[in-house]
Design a protein around this motif. Structure first.
Motif, mmCIF file in Angstrom:
data_model
loop_
_atom_site.group_PDB
_atom_site.id
_atom_site.type_symbol
_atom_site.label_atom_id
_atom_site.label_comp_id
_atom_site.label_asym_id
_atom_site.label_seq_id
_atom_site.Cartn_x
_atom_site.Cartn_y
_atom_site.Cartn_z
ATOM 1 N N LEU A 159 0.819 -1.209 0.000
ATOM 2 C CA LEU A 159 0.000 0.000 0.000
ATOM 3 C C LEU A 159 0.860 1.269 0.000
ATOM 4 N N GLY A 186 -16.911 -4.033 14.082
ATOM 5 C CA GLY A 186 -15.594 -3.371 14.089
ATOM 6 C C GLY A 186 -14.795 -3.753 12.861
ATOM 7 N N VAL A 187 -14.811 -5.052 12.527
ATOM 8 C CA VAL A 187 -14.070 -5.517 11.352
ATOM 9 C C VAL A 187 -14.627 -4.857 10.088
ATOM 10 N N SER A 231 -17.541 -7.859 17.712
ATOM 11 C CA SER A 231 -16.347 -7.470 16.962
ATOM 12 C C SER A 231 -16.596 -7.474 15.457
ATOM 13 N N THR A 232 -17.693 -8.123 15.012
ATOM 14 C CA THR A 232 -17.961 -8.170 13.569
ATOM 15 C C THR A 232 -18.104 -6.770 12.983
ATOM 16 N N VAL A 247 -8.911 3.469 1.406
ATOM 17 C CA VAL A 247 -7.552 3.998 1.238
ATOM 18 C C VAL A 247 -6.897 3.386 0.010
ATOM 19 N N ALA A 248 -7.010 2.059 -0.111
ATOM 20 C CA ALA A 248 -6.384 1.383 -1.253
ATOM 21 C C ALA A 248 -7.056 1.804 -2.560
ATOM 22 N N VAL A 252 -12.498 1.364 5.727
ATOM 23 C CA VAL A 252 -11.390 2.306 5.638
ATOM 24 C C VAL A 252 -10.265 1.768 4.772
ATOM 25 N N VAL A 253 -9.897 0.514 5.011
ATOM 26 C CA VAL A 253 -8.759 -0.043 4.268
ATOM 27 C C VAL A 253 -9.086 -0.095 2.773
ATOM 28 N N ALA A 299 -13.590 -1.214 9.907
ATOM 29 C CA ALA A 299 -12.174 -1.070 9.580
ATOM 30 C C ALA A 299 -11.907 -1.422 8.126
ATOM 31 N N LEU A 300 -12.625 -2.457 7.628
ATOM 32 C CA LEU A 300 -12.437 -2.843 6.226
ATOM 33 C C LEU A 300 -12.889 -1.720 5.291
ATOM 34 N N LEU A 321 -17.862 -13.470 6.181
ATOM 35 C CA LEU A 321 -17.467 -13.885 7.536
ATOM 36 C C LEU A 321 -18.645 -14.509 8.274
ATOM 37 N N LEU A 330 -6.279 0.270 12.774
ATOM 38 C CA LEU A 330 -7.707 0.123 13.056
ATOM 39 C C LEU A 330 -8.181 -1.281 12.694
ATOM 40 N N LEU A 331 -7.791 -1.743 11.507
ATOM 41 C CA LEU A 331 -8.203 -3.065 11.046
ATOM 42 C C LEU A 331 -7.628 -4.152 11.954
ATOM 43 N N SER A 358 -9.537 -4.495 15.315
ATOM 44 C CA SER A 358 -10.808 -5.219 15.319
ATOM 45 C C SER A 358 -10.634 -6.648 14.822
ATOM 46 N N VAL A 409 -11.352 8.441 10.339
ATOM 47 C CA VAL A 409 -12.013 7.637 9.318
ATOM 48 C C VAL A 409 -13.163 8.417 8.693
ATOM 49 N N ALA A 413 -5.190 3.303 9.149
ATOM 50 C CA ALA A 413 -6.224 2.366 8.712
ATOM 51 C C ALA A 413 -5.833 0.944 9.076
ATOM 52 N N TYR A 465 -11.697 -10.058 16.727
ATOM 53 C CA TYR A 465 -12.609 -10.973 16.036
ATOM 54 C C TYR A 465 -12.040 -12.393 16.033
#
Lengths: 290, 357
Positions: free
Chosen positions: A82, B336-337, B333-334, B347-348, B343-344, B340-341, B44, A99-100, A103, B295, A96, A107
């Motif tokens: 990245l 949260g994942v 936590s689901t 960004v990408a 955001v990722v 976060a995803l 998931l 953060l990932l 969580s 975010v 980012a 999980y």
């Protein structure tokens, strides 16, 4: 105050310092090559979980450390794709990723045992081997950066990537390697935390130690030996803070909580324009663009 | 004559195409990131044997159908929106502060200290609310000014100093509720109730006044960014700090200004959260809103309206999943994942889109 500097406090300080020192040593390599890795906290978390799960299934905390190292390297590879290959903003990418990781580790950890059962503790390593590991890595990083051609090339890519490029060194490749190596140590640091003193994984077990390590690198002016000293200072403050909680001391324990950060801020004031700061830190390198 | 009109038509078409492309990147990348994250989330859940579509249905029902769904979403979005707006201004100027969390805490501590101080706490509601908000804004701004000062005077990195100050603020909060502004009548460490400084709940809406204030700020900030000299300088600095320095204003001044704006917004959010939701300060007040707001600012494309949409989307996900958790075997936590995803992927996707254009 006189009870503060006992042998027990010092031992606690070293225990708290060891993972931070390892993570900071990794980040020094990464930043020397010009990559600011704000994903360090997340990488430590991933390493911690990997260390915990590997130790739990194999019974050997040494395998746990190896797993932390490997997963850390994997995180570094992803971050490098990245930040170096895609050239996404390094600050945003790091945040980012952390953060990932925060969580995702929660999980995965929650799914590694059945609800209602308490998660098992794992076999732990004593402090002496962990301290020895930090000293060995310190020696290796110091030697790499100060005494080898590879160290010179890494420094060059962080200082003047276009010059390194002109000399025929592959900037992207060196930055990727430095990010992977630094993150591997970050993952190892997380695994050391869990496989060493703690013996268990909890949500956000690193509790900001990755951020501390990032600040330490600045405090230490990108010198590995000062990183380890700074980590020890952080550990002393942390141990003092823990010891003072619940006592009616004249100095509130929160002062010791803030002290390492205040010291780092003071160091920034004195040394921010230091020539040791990699000049191309956090600046993506585009070949041919000037 | 004809060539000119053809030129004009072609020019207009090319302009329109470019506009469409920019719009596609602006709206498309965040939307795709949300969709992709929801798909991974569905995968998931499928692995765990939960019907993802019914879970998402329940999330929507929790937000849009059930009582309090929308109001809870609005309340949860308020601090994210306010902090996100301030961060958007700073990030537009490419001043990447991550100190909003600390500014938020300092704003909350200062405003609570003011609103519960002897002599002040007996004031009537309106002046107490206004002065408390002012104190929070000033405190948050002052905290951010430290970063600006260290940056301009010593050249210290904004990222690192703002990050360090978050920890100092956390220690300050811990000390404040344990000693500094502790409620003398309480066994556990916490401040007094802020009493009349609490924000009124809007009649018929079930949402505190802070949400309305935050939403009203959106067009206001949009106008400031689009129409004023300040907004222009922020954008020039984001494009090229050297050009700004040569022609317009000193970059250090703009850095200070955007950090002050960021701190003021975060400080205000701190007070509004105390005054609208918690009623007092506790050691657990720090919940990472300052980080989540980063975010929100990014997903909102650093535009006020976008920040509003992003804040509402992220808090709706949280509120909706809270409801879905009660009906389905999913763990907290689901969400949260998935967040976060988002955001990722964003960004990408953003970096890739920029590269290909």
């Amino acid at each position: 105050m006189d009870t503060l500097l006992t042998f027990a406090t010092l031992a606690a300080a070293i225990r708290l310092a060891v993972p931070v020192a390892m993570a900071a040593l990794g980040e020094v390599i990464t930043e020397k090559a010009g990559v600011l890795n704000l994903g360090l906290e997340g990488t430590m978390l991933c390493g911690a979980l990997a260390g915990y799960l590997a130790t739990r299934s194999s019974g050997s905390p040494w395998l746990g450390l190896a797993a932390g190292l490997a997963v850390g390297a994997g995180c570094g590879a992803l971050l490098a794709v990245l930040m170096v290959a895609v050239r996404a903003n390094q600050i945003v990418t790091g945040l980012a990723f952390t953060l990932l990781a925060s969580s995702a580790t929660t999980y995965l950890y929650e799914r590694s045992y059945t609800l209602g059962q308490s998660p098992p503790r794992i076999e732990r390593l004593g402090m002496p081997p962990l301290v020895a590991l930090v000293i060995a890595v310190l020696a290796a990083v110091w030697f790499l950066l100060n005494r080898t051609t590879a160290g010179l090339v890494i420094t060059a890519t962080g200082e003047a990537p276009e010059a390194a490029d002109a000399l025929g060194y592959r900037v992207a490749r060196i930055r990727t390697a430095a990010t992977v190596a630094g993150s591997a140590l970050g993952g190892l640091a997380g695994a050391m935390l869990v496989c060493g003193p703690l013996g268990l994984f909890i949500q956000n077990v690193t509790a900001g130690r990755g951020w501390v390590a990032l600040a330490l690198v600045v405090f230490a002016r990108w010198r590995p030996e000062l990183c380890v000293l700074g980590a020890l200072l952080f550990g002393v403050c942390d141990a003092a803070q823990l010891r003072l909680q619940g006592t009616a001391a004249a100095v509130p324990y929160e002062a010791f909580l803030a002290l390492p950060y205040l010291v780092t801020l003071a160091a920034l004031m004195l040394r921010a324009r230091d020539s040791r700061t990699p000049q191309a830190l956090a600046v993506p390198y585009v070949r041919g663009a000037r | 004559m004809t060539t000119l009109s053809v030129d004009r038509t072609v020019g207009r078409l090319v302009g329109a195409a470019r506009l469409r492309q920019r719009l596609a990147v602006t709206v498309g990348v965040p939307a795709l990131a949300v969709l992709a994250a929801l798909s991974v989330g569905a995968a998931l859940m499928a692995v765990e044997g939960v019907a993802a579509m019914s879970v998402y249905g329940e999330v929507l029902r929790g937000v849009f159908v059930l009582d309090h769904g929308l109001t809870d979403t609005a309340v949860a979005a308020t601090p994210l929106l306010l902090i996100g707006l301030g961060l958007a201004v700073a990030y537009r100027a490419k001043v990447f502060t991550i100190g909003a969390e600390g500014q938020y805490l300092v704003g909350a501590v200062a405003a609570t200290a003011w609103a519960t101080a002897a002599g002040v706490r007996d004031w009537p509601g309106a002046p107490l609310v206004v002065t408390s908000l002012l104190v929070a804004v000033l405190a948050g701004g002052a905290w951010a000014a430290v970063t600006a000062g260290l940056n301009s005077r010593f050249g210290a990195s904004v990222v690192i100093t703002s990050l360090l100050l978050n920890y100092v603020a956390t220690a300050l909060l811990a000390w404040a509720v344990r000693v500094g502004i502790r409620d003398p009548g309480s066994f556990t460490p916490q401040s007094r109730e802020i009493g009349a400084a609490a924000l009124p709940v809007l009649p018929g809406l079930d949402v505190h006044l802070g949400f309305l204030l935050a939403v009203a700020t959106v067009p206001l900030l949009g106008a400031v960014l689009a129409r004023t000299r300040f907004g222009f300088r922020v954008d020039v600095m984001g494009a090229n700090a050297e050009v700004l320095g040569a022609n317009e204003a000193r970059p250090a001044r703009v850095t200070l200004a955007v950090l002050l704006v960021c701190g003021a917004f975060a400080g205000a959010a701190g007070y509004i959260q105390v005054a609208g939701v918690s009623g007092r300060l506790t050691p657990g007040f720090a919940t990472g809103y300052g980080f989540t707001a980063i975010v929100v600012a990014l997903l909102g494309r650093l535009r006020p309206v976008g920040v509003l949409v992003a804040a509402l989307t992220l808090s709706a996900l949280t509120i909706g999943f809270d409801v879905a958790e009660r009906s389905y075997e999913i763990r907290s936590s689901t969400v949260g994942v998935i967040q976060a995803l988002v955001v990722v992927f964003f960004v990408a996707g953003d970096a890739l889109a920029r590269r290909s254009t």
